[in-house]
Structure formats: C-alpha cells, structure tokens
Enzyme design. Sequence first.
Site, short mmCIF file in Angstrom:
data_model
loop_
_atom_site.label_atom_id
_atom_site.label_comp_id
_atom_site.label_asym_id
_atom_site.label_seq_id
_atom_site.Cartn_x
_atom_site.Cartn_y
_atom_site.Cartn_z
NE ARG A 103 -3.51 2.12 2.98
CZ ARG A 103 -4.79 2.26 2.65
NH1 ARG A 103 -5.40 1.32 1.96
NH2 ARG A 103 -5.48 3.32 3.03
CD GLN A 133 -12.83 -0.91 -1.30
OE1 GLN A 133 -12.11 -0.73 -0.33
NE2 GLN A 133 -14.03 -1.49 -1.20
CG ASP A 226 -13.05 7.55 -1.84
OD1 ASP A 226 -13.16 7.16 -0.66
OD2 ASP A 226 -11.94 7.74 -2.40
CB CYS A 266 -13.89 2.22 -0.44
SG CYS A 266 -13.16 3.86 -0.49
NE ARG A 294 -10.19 -4.18 0.35
CZ ARG A 294 -9.46 -3.15 0.82
NH1 ARG A 294 -10.07 -2.08 1.29
NH2 ARG A 294 -8.15 -3.20 0.80
#
Length: 319
Positions: A103, A133, A226, A266, A294
């Site tokens: 990440r 995602q 988002d 998300c 997830r």
Amino acid sequence: MSTTRHFLTDLDFTQEEQGKVLDLALAMKADKYGFTPYAGPQTVAVFFDKTSTRTRVSFHAGIAELGGSPLIINSAESQLGHKESIADSAQVLERMVSTIVWRTYAQKGLEEMAANSSVPVINALSDDYHPCQLIADLLTVREHKGALAGLKMTYLGDAANNMANSYLLAGVTAGMHVAIAGPEGYLPDAAIIAAAEERAASTGGSVTITTDAAAAVKDADVVATDTWVSMGQEEEKEARLKLFTDYSVTSAAMKLAKDDAIVLHCLPAYRGYEIDAAVIDGPQSVVFDEAENRVHAQKAIMTWLMVASNLADDDRVVL
C-alpha cells in the site's frame, strides 16, 4: 518457464479472469478455511506506506485463513525505497516470502517491484488505483444483483482520484456501463478514459464522463462515492467541501437511480459530506457487506495469482 502474475491495476485481469476470481471469492466466502495456498505456513509480506484499517485487517485475516503467516511492515521502519532500492528489495523478498503486498503512493514503485520479483506483487492501494477494493465491490454487487454485465454503475465526487480510476476500469472490464461524474478539473485523466474505452469495446461495457451528477445517477443500478478529502489533502478540506457539494450521494440523488439501486462506499465515510447519513445508514446501503468482502476478494486474488504463477496447486482454482 512460468510467468509470474501480478495485480497492479484493474486491467491486469481480463473480463474472463475477473469473473473467475469473483467465482473463487464466492467459494472462499462459503468455505472460510477450505483453501490453503500458503500452507506451511508460508509468509506474505504486507508493506504499508499509508495508514490503514480495512486493508491491514483484511489482508492479515485473509492470509491467516489461507494457511499463511502475515508479515505486516510499516515501510518507515524498513529499508524499502529508503536505504535500499526497490529492485534490490524485490530480489531479497522473493527469496523469503511467497507474495508481496504493498500500500503505497507512486504506481511506478509497484511496477519496479513487480519487474524484479518472481513472486506475485499486489497493489493494496496507490495514488492511481485501488484494484483490490474493486474486486470486493464487484463481489458485493454480484451478491446483491447477480450478473454484472449490463448494469449501470455510477461514481460521484472526486473523479480524478484512484477510486474513480478503478471504478471505471474494473467496471468496464465486467461489462458494466460506468458513469463517472465530478466537477471540471476533477475528472479522470485522458489516458485512463482511453484505456477504459478500449477495454469496454471488447466487453460490452461503456464509459460516460460528465460534470452532470443528475445525468450520471439517472437509472443507476449501483451508486458509489468516496471521501472528498483523502490522505494528504487535509489543507484543501474547506475548498473541496464547497467544490464537490453538488456531487453528494443524497436521498434526493438516490431518487434518480433505480428503486432497487445499491450504494457503495469504500470507507471511512464522512456523513453529511460525500454521502448523507440517511443513505449510508439506510436500506440501500451495502457498505458493510462491501467492507467484509475485502477479506474474501483478497483471498481470491492471492490464491488465483499463486496458482496462475505455478507457485501453488489447487484443482478448484480455474485459470
């Protein structure tokens, strides 16, 4: 010699492969501990340049459920990209771990890691994409709507960010009609749009990019959003809240979508900004199914990549 498969962008899976990964995720959700590609236990290195809740927990839990040992590393506490080059790090890690999850910020770092690694490299979020995602999101849509192809999926808000890019690319890969709406100057890059249109031409999907939120939401089967203020944008908060006001997923906006439309986010969510509390906490919201998924989606991604790279063997995994 086998070719190692990586998952760096949403386009790394074809439409057929994406469908097989989703099939596998559903099978894994029904049989939580039935797949063990990391039996041993083998180690999976999970690097974090950015803070995380869902990504960290879901990968840790998923790797353990696959029979592996999750090694969670805060990159600031490692040599990765600081005192040691990414290429050298990749060649060290491939001798010690079975998969590398990262990440991070720059997409080019993930690309360099993958170019130098004989084990799968997975993008757990970058500045450009959030493909894990989207597998979870498509899994959620499939559970609630059945087949993905032909559905209209709309994304509202900051349409120049990684989530908008991934909704666009993963959605058209699934054969969906994807509408992306945001203010002028905050729409997907031309290269992303071109890539999405090229993929859509072979899958039956379509691409709509607009500044008209109402037109984008009209008759949507799926509405997604988002946060308007991502990590590193805190100083822009007040300006962004004003800029994106017309792109909020409100109860009024949802009346333009189909009556049985579902809502995705998300998380983390900021009620009253990008989405109304009445919407995210209402009957059309599936955000907590989405969050749970997830785990199942990432388990499927890791397992599929391991089998496709000839690093694990399971007759139930269809390539």
